[in-house]
Design a protein around this motif. Structure first.
Motif, PDB file in Angstrom:
ATOM      1  N   MET A 129       0.836  -1.207   0.000  1.00  0.00           N
ATOM      2  CA  MET A 129       0.000   0.000   0.000  1.00  0.00           C
ATOM      3  C   MET A 129       0.871   1.256   0.000  1.00  0.00           C
ATOM      4  N   CYS A 130       1.913   1.251   0.841  1.00  0.00           N
ATOM      5  CA  CYS A 130       2.780   2.436   0.937  1.00  0.00           C
ATOM      6  C   CYS A 130       3.509   2.667  -0.380  1.00  0.00           C
ATOM      7  N   LYS A 131       3.977   1.570  -0.967  1.00  0.00           N
ATOM      8  CA  LYS A 131       4.762   1.701  -2.185  1.00  0.00           C
ATOM      9  C   LYS A 131       3.923   2.258  -3.340  1.00  0.00           C
ATOM     10  N   THR A 132       2.671   1.804  -3.452  1.00  0.00           N
ATOM     11  CA  THR A 132       1.847   2.299  -4.563  1.00  0.00           C
ATOM     12  C   THR A 132       1.264   3.675  -4.256  1.00  0.00           C
ATOM     13  N   ALA A 133       1.016   3.982  -2.981  1.00  0.00           N
ATOM     14  CA  ALA A 133       0.443   5.294  -2.637  1.00  0.00           C
ATOM     15  C   ALA A 133       1.477   6.395  -2.849  1.00  0.00           C
ATOM     16  N   TYR A 134       2.728   6.109  -2.472  1.00  0.00           N
ATOM     17  CA  TYR A 134       3.761   7.148  -2.492  1.00  0.00           C
ATOM     18  C   TYR A 134       4.801   6.868  -3.573  1.00  0.00           C
ATOM     19  N   ASP A 135       4.367   7.063  -4.818  1.00  0.00           N
ATOM     20  CA  ASP A 135       5.267   6.807  -5.946  1.00  0.00           C
ATOM     21  C   ASP A 135       5.679   8.127  -6.597  1.00  0.00           C
ATOM     22  N   PHE A 136       5.656   9.224  -5.810  1.00  0.00           N
ATOM     23  CA  PHE A 136       6.057  10.527  -6.355  1.00  0.00           C
ATOM     24  C   PHE A 136       7.074  11.197  -5.414  1.00  0.00           C
ATOM     25  N   ASP A 137       7.735  12.236  -5.915  1.00  0.00           N
ATOM     26  CA  ASP A 137       8.796  12.903  -5.146  1.00  0.00           C
ATOM     27  C   ASP A 137       8.247  13.752  -4.002  1.00  0.00           C
ATOM     28  N   VAL A 138       9.076  13.946  -2.980  1.00  0.00           N
ATOM     29  CA  VAL A 138       8.738  14.879  -1.903  1.00  0.00           C
ATOM     30  C   VAL A 138       9.949  15.814  -1.731  1.00  0.00           C
ATOM     31  N   PRO A 139      10.026  16.878  -2.564  1.00  0.00           N
ATOM     32  CA  PRO A 139      11.221  17.715  -2.557  1.00  0.00           C
ATOM     33  C   PRO A 139      11.378  18.538  -1.265  1.00  0.00           C
ATOM     34  N   LEU A 140      12.620  18.572  -0.780  1.00  0.00           N
ATOM     35  CA  LEU A 140      12.972  19.454   0.336  1.00  0.00           C
ATOM     36  C   LEU A 140      13.889  20.513  -0.257  1.00  0.00           C
ATOM     37  N   GLU A 141      13.383  21.721  -0.384  1.00  0.00           N
ATOM     38  CA  GLU A 141      14.103  22.776  -1.105  1.00  0.00           C
ATOM     39  C   GLU A 141      14.782  23.713  -0.118  1.00  0.00           C
ATOM     40  N   ASN A 142      16.091  23.841  -0.254  1.00  0.00           N
ATOM     41  CA  ASN A 142      16.800  24.741   0.642  1.00  0.00           C
ATOM     42  C   ASN A 142      16.564  26.188   0.205  1.00  0.00           C
ATOM     43  N   VAL A 143      16.160  27.047   1.150  1.00  0.00           N
ATOM     44  CA  VAL A 143      15.885  28.445   0.801  1.00  0.00           C
ATOM     45  C   VAL A 143      17.104  29.301   1.147  1.00  0.00           C
ATOM     46  N   TYR A 144      17.548  29.264   2.385  1.00  0.00           N
ATOM     47  CA  TYR A 144      18.826  29.865   2.792  1.00  0.00           C
ATOM     48  C   TYR A 144      19.203  29.277   4.146  1.00  0.00           C
ATOM     49  N   GLU A 145      20.487  29.297   4.477  1.00  0.00           N
ATOM     50  CA  GLU A 145      20.983  28.698   5.720  1.00  0.00           C
ATOM     51  C   GLU A 145      20.271  27.365   5.982  1.00  0.00           C
ATOM     52  N   ARG A 146      19.624  27.220   7.140  1.00  0.00           N
ATOM     53  CA  ARG A 146      18.964  25.939   7.420  1.00  0.00           C
ATOM     54  C   ARG A 146      17.435  26.063   7.365  1.00  0.00           C
ATOM     55  N   LYS A 147      16.982  26.933   6.436  1.00  0.00           N
ATOM     56  CA  LYS A 147      15.540  27.087   6.242  1.00  0.00           C
ATOM     57  C   LYS A 147      15.131  26.366   4.961  1.00  0.00           C
ATOM     58  N   TYR A 148      14.134  25.496   5.086  1.00  0.00           N
ATOM     59  CA  TYR A 148      13.703  24.655   3.960  1.00  0.00           C
ATOM     60  C   TYR A 148      12.207  24.792   3.692  1.00  0.00           C
ATOM     61  N   ILE A 149      11.855  24.515   2.433  1.00  0.00           N
ATOM     62  CA  ILE A 149      10.452  24.348   2.060  1.00  0.00           C
ATOM     63  C   ILE A 149      10.261  22.883   1.704  1.00  0.00           C
ATOM     64  N   MET A 150       9.243  22.255   2.306  1.00  0.00           N
ATOM     65  CA  MET A 150       8.907  20.886   1.910  1.00  0.00           C
ATOM     66  C   MET A 150       7.728  20.979   0.950  1.00  0.00           C
ATOM     67  N   ARG A 151       7.964  20.545  -0.301  1.00  0.00           N
ATOM     68  CA  ARG A 151       6.905  20.651  -1.317  1.00  0.00           C
ATOM     69  C   ARG A 151       6.077  19.376  -1.345  1.00  0.00           C
ATOM     70  N   LEU A 152       4.830  19.515  -0.905  1.00  0.00           N
ATOM     71  CA  LEU A 152       3.919  18.362  -0.828  1.00  0.00           C
ATOM     72  C   LEU A 152       2.951  18.391  -2.013  1.00  0.00           C
TER      73      LEU A 152
END
Ligand SMILES: *Cc1c(COP(=O)(O)O)cnc(C)c1O
Length: 454
Positions: free
Chosen positions: A79-102
């Protein structure tokens, strides 16, 4: 070995049930929300181990902690493998601040994460019990397409979506009507409220009991648990190894499903320093934490971050329960939660439309960070928190982006003067064939359709 985890109602007037029953029922018979009686923990070594795993593997580990006794591991993994077959990007903005793109799922919003897993869990338990059900849902656009995609092709489940024919965008419509298989779409000659009224009437019509009608609404526990996973994912990928440092998550919020996922992750042992909750002008929650009294906003205010226009968050009763209080489904507070603890765990502000649009422009100009209105509400809150707590400047911060900017081309075009590039899931959508049935604004017509087709 322990027993499987039971689920109780936040109104405390209904018997405890299994996960399967809580999932299929949705709402407890006393109108309360289901909550796990016991919250499993994940130890720090395991969290470090997640660093080398893919998203679906982390999801499997989190769910297995909840469902060890309910679902065979091999099934759960599939179930997990077929449900989550797409990317989950963690984008660095500056220093240790990130955007998680859902926003890389089939409907380009974070609701895909919850919907796709809930659909698979439901299908699993229905097959086990040899039952079938029909999910009947009314939509003003986004929820319908997310749920139709989440349940697409699953066994033992059929979905009927009603939408107001002149009130959804072409892309929202195509995300539903291009599917086929077990997804049926009805274009109603009426408004969203008419669709909702027809769905309600069908639920209380005893002639339709044989259909086993169900809803997929946002308070289902099956939509909540999947929202725990991405906090573990982001932490394990970004935290300094062996440090056990606390991360700060920033969450643009409406019905508080995402917030509950984060609060539960913290209870499971994820090192979280602070949870930042950003609302739009619907500020009932920030006011609640400040004044310790609760009043809904009725009707809710229309802000740019439209999916967060909620005047009474349906998951609030769960938060109150976890902090030792009690709130019923109408929003009445019967027992106060521990407000000091809530304020020490959570920082919350309300963000105006003006602050939202300024943030979209500023984030792009300063960091080449592309945000849509929901994510911008979150990013504004993160910056506000940093300006008030300069000593936290070196902490790890992750702010959630809950939808793809290409879903809001008008606003991006107006503010940044370009068209955001379409995500993979939306490319080619405009040319797909559609299948739908037109019906008038009449319950009798809906009933006839259901009886003839199911
Ligand atoms: C539903 C939604 C939200 C709000 O999420 P909650 O879990 O209800 O707080 C935020 N952003 C987008 C794009 C949404 O679709």
């Amino acid at each position: 070995m322990t027993e499987s985890i039971k689920y109780f109602s936040t109104n405390h007037k209904a018997p405890k049930v299994s996960f399967a029953e809580a999932l299929i029922k949705g709402l407890a018979p006393d109108k309360g929300l289901f909550m796990p009686e016991e919250i499993p923990t994940i130890d720090p070594e395991k969290i470090e181990w997640f660093a080398s795993m893919e998203y679906h593997q982390i999801a499997f580990n989190i769910f297995n902690a909840f469902f060890k006794k309910d679902i065979p591991e091999s099934e759960l993994f599939k179930m997990c493998k077929t449900a989550y077959d797409f990317d989950v990007p963690l984008e660095n903005v500056y220093e240790r601040k990130y955007i998680m793109r859902l926003d890389q799922g089939p409907t380009a919003s974070f609701k895909d994460f919850a919907g796709r897993m809930m659909g698979r869990l439901m299908s699993h338990f229905l097959k086990t019990d040899n039952k079938k059900l029909v999910i009947l849902t009314a939509t003003s656009g986004d929820t319908g397409s997310a749920m139709a995609n989440a349940f697409y092709g699953l066994e033992n489940i059929k979905v009927v979506v009603l939408f107001p024919k002149d009130e959804v965008t072409m892309r929202q419509r195509k995300q539903m009507t291009s599917l086929g298989k077990n997804i049926s779409v009805l274009a109603v000659d009426g408004k969203f409220d008419d669709c909702q009224a027809m769905v309600k009437e069908a639920f209380s019509d005893t002639d339709l009991e044989y259909l086993n009608l169900s809803s997929s609404n946002s308070i289902n526990i099956g939509r909540l648990l999947p929202q725990i996973v991405y906090y573990f994912y982001a932490y394990s990928k970004l935290a300094q190894k062996g440090s056990n440092e606390g991360a700060t998550f920033c969450i643009p919020s409406g019905n508080f499903g995402d917030m509950m996922g984060c609060v539960l992750a913290k209870k499971m042992g994820l090192p979280i320093k602070k949870i930042l909750i950003a609302t739009n002008s619907n500020d009932e929650f920030p006011t609640f934490l400040n004044t310790e009294t609760y009043s809904k906003i009725e009707p809710s205010k229309n802000a740019l971050s439209s999916a967060m226009n909620v005047g009474h968050p349906s998951n609030l009763a769960r938060l109150v329960e976890l902090y030792g209080g009690n709130m019923d489904e109408t929003g009445k507070l019967h027992k106060k939660p521990d407000f000091d603890k809530l304020r020490s765990d959570i920082f919350t502000i309300s963000v105006s439309d003006e602050e939202t649009t300024q943030t979209i422009t500023k984030a792009w100009n300063e960091h080449k960070l592309l945000l849509e209105p929901h994510g911008a509400v979150g990013w504004f809150c993160l910056e506000k928190y940093l300006s008030q707590k300069p000593s936290h400047a070196d902490d790890l911060f992750v702010s959630l982006e809950t939808a793809h900017p290409a879903k809001f081309p008008e606003q991006i075009q107006q503010l940044l003067k370009f068209d955001p590039k379409l995500p993979k899931s939306l490319v080619g959508l405009d040319n797909l064939d559609e299948k739908m049935t037109n019906i008038s604004n009449s319950y009798t017509e809906l009933k006839t359709y259901l009886k003839d087709n199911f």
